[in-house]
Design an enzyme around this catalytic site. Structure first.
Site, mmCIF file in Angstrom:
data_model
loop_
_atom_site.group_PDB
_atom_site.id
_atom_site.type_symbol
_atom_site.label_atom_id
_atom_site.label_comp_id
_atom_site.label_asym_id
_atom_site.label_seq_id
_atom_site.Cartn_x
_atom_site.Cartn_y
_atom_site.Cartn_z
ATOM 1 N N ASP A 28 -30.827 11.213 18.181
ATOM 2 C CA ASP A 28 -30.074 10.969 19.462
ATOM 3 C C ASP A 28 -29.106 11.138 19.819
ATOM 4 O OD1 ASP A 28 -32.892 10.202 19.438
ATOM 5 O OD2 ASP A 28 -32.290 9.665 21.674
ATOM 6 N N GLU B 132 -29.541 13.510 24.891
ATOM 7 C CA GLU B 132 -30.047 13.473 26.138
ATOM 8 C C GLU B 132 -28.580 12.489 26.437
ATOM 9 O OE1 GLU B 132 -32.678 11.240 27.265
ATOM 10 O OE2 GLU B 132 -32.825 9.770 26.303
ATOM 11 N N ASN B 133 -27.679 11.906 25.504
ATOM 12 C CA ASN B 133 -27.553 10.525 25.868
ATOM 13 C C ASN B 133 -24.992 11.546 25.518
ATOM 14 O OD1 ASN B 133 -29.594 8.144 26.475
ATOM 15 N ND2 ASN B 133 -29.526 9.036 23.960
ATOM 16 N N HIS C 279 -33.609 11.195 29.936
ATOM 17 C CA HIS C 279 -32.378 11.024 30.601
ATOM 18 C C HIS C 279 -31.641 12.558 31.485
ATOM 19 C CE1 HIS C 279 -31.790 6.620 30.571
ATOM 20 N NE2 HIS C 279 -31.291 6.539 28.798
ATOM 21 N N HIS D 28 -40.259 12.071 21.904
ATOM 22 C CA HIS D 28 -39.020 11.625 22.735
ATOM 23 C C HIS D 28 -39.738 10.136 23.215
ATOM 24 C CE1 HIS D 28 -34.885 10.352 24.534
ATOM 25 N NE2 HIS D 28 -35.215 9.915 24.787
ATOM 26 N N HIS E 24 -33.741 5.253 18.396
ATOM 27 C CA HIS E 24 -31.976 4.863 17.797
ATOM 28 C C HIS E 24 -32.176 4.404 16.848
ATOM 29 C CE1 HIS E 24 -29.602 6.299 22.648
ATOM 30 N NE2 HIS E 24 -30.466 7.030 22.013
HETATM 31 FE FE LIG Z 1 -33.953 8.647 25.646
#
Ligand SMILES: [Fe+2]
Length: 259
Positions: free
Chosen positions: A8, A39-40, A68, A151, A178
């Site tokens: 991530d 996605e972040n 997200h 995920h 994470h």
């Molecule tokens: Fe996520």
């Protein structure tokens, strides 16, 4: 052949680390293909077409997403015909995008990438278990090298999926939490697995967010606008080696400080 999966990527610090370090790192690690969870990337949540383009230009071959995905809605139109950005397959079938993508590695091997969302806290439109076998079959019609980004919040869901797919895919790599786990392993059937590949972003934080903001929200229950932290940036992920038949031969966690 060797696949580098980047865990991530969070906010600007994570994106800058990728943009500036990835070309050299790809060479140092001897990676034939780079897959990255993005996605972040937009301020800590979501992704925009522009940022996706920048990552692809920096040498990323394929981008996966997560819960997200729709946070920056401009990505929806982009996903309609994107072939190198996939979103979780078990989001609504009525939404744009696909959960299975293909990319060609530097050595010419075609690699399939499947993106799935776990159930705990993430409330996907459908359970990943209803779709995964069909997706693996579809992927394997084109190539035996198949990478799954699961995920998910729950370690149990990620471990269960890796075990279920052992022998049918090259790797099952966890994202979303994470925090890199110390369980990188080869399963008996030849599938590589790690429960969380880790975070590419600021580690002096609470999973990427400025610690005092996250703590304030937890202590008081008051709404807080989260901001991405900036200290202790690392590129984290996993390196997977496999044979031409898609069987994994090694998996190693990656942790590279930046700058
Ligand atoms: Fe996520």
């Amino acid at each position: 052949m060797r696949i580098f999966f980047v865990g991530d990527v969070v906010g600007r610090p994570g994106r800058r680390a990728v943009e500036e370090r990835l070309p050299g790192l790809r060479e140092e690690l001897g990676a034939d293909l780079v897959v990255l969870n993005g996605e972040n990337i937009a301020d800590g949540v979501g992704i925009t077409p522009k940022l996706a383009g920048r990552l692809l230009e920096a040498g990323v071959d394929l981008i996966t997403l997560g819960n997200h995905t729709w946070r920056r809605i401009e990505i929806a139109e982009y996903l309609r015909d994107a072939d190198r950005v996939v979103r979780p397959a078990n989001l609504s079938a009525a939404a744009p995008g696909r959960g299975l993508g293909f990319a060609t590695a530097a050595d010419g091997t075609e690699v399939a990438v499947i993106n799935l969302l776990g159930s705990l806290f993430l409330e996907p439109a459908r359970s990943m278990w209803e779709l995964v076998d069909g997706l693996v079959e579809e992927a394997r019609e084109r190539t035996p090298v198949v990478v799954v980004d699961v995920h998910a919040e729950a370690t149990s869901e990620k471990v269960a999926l890796a075990t279920w797919l052992d022998g049918r895919v090259t790797a099952v790599l966890g994202t979303h939490t994470h925090v890199q786990t110390s369980d990188a392993r080869l399963l008996p059937g030849g599938t590589a697995a790690i429960t969380d590949a880790g975070m590419t972003g600021p580690h002096d934080s609470v999973i990427g967010v400025k610690a005092q903001l996250a703590i304030h929200r937890m202590r008081t229950g008051m709404p807080v606008r989260f901001e991405v932290a900036d200290g202790g940036v690392r590129i984290e992920g996993a390196l997977v080696d496999c044979d031409a038949d898609g069987r994994a031969t090694a998996i190693e966690p990656v942790r590279v400080p930046w700058p």
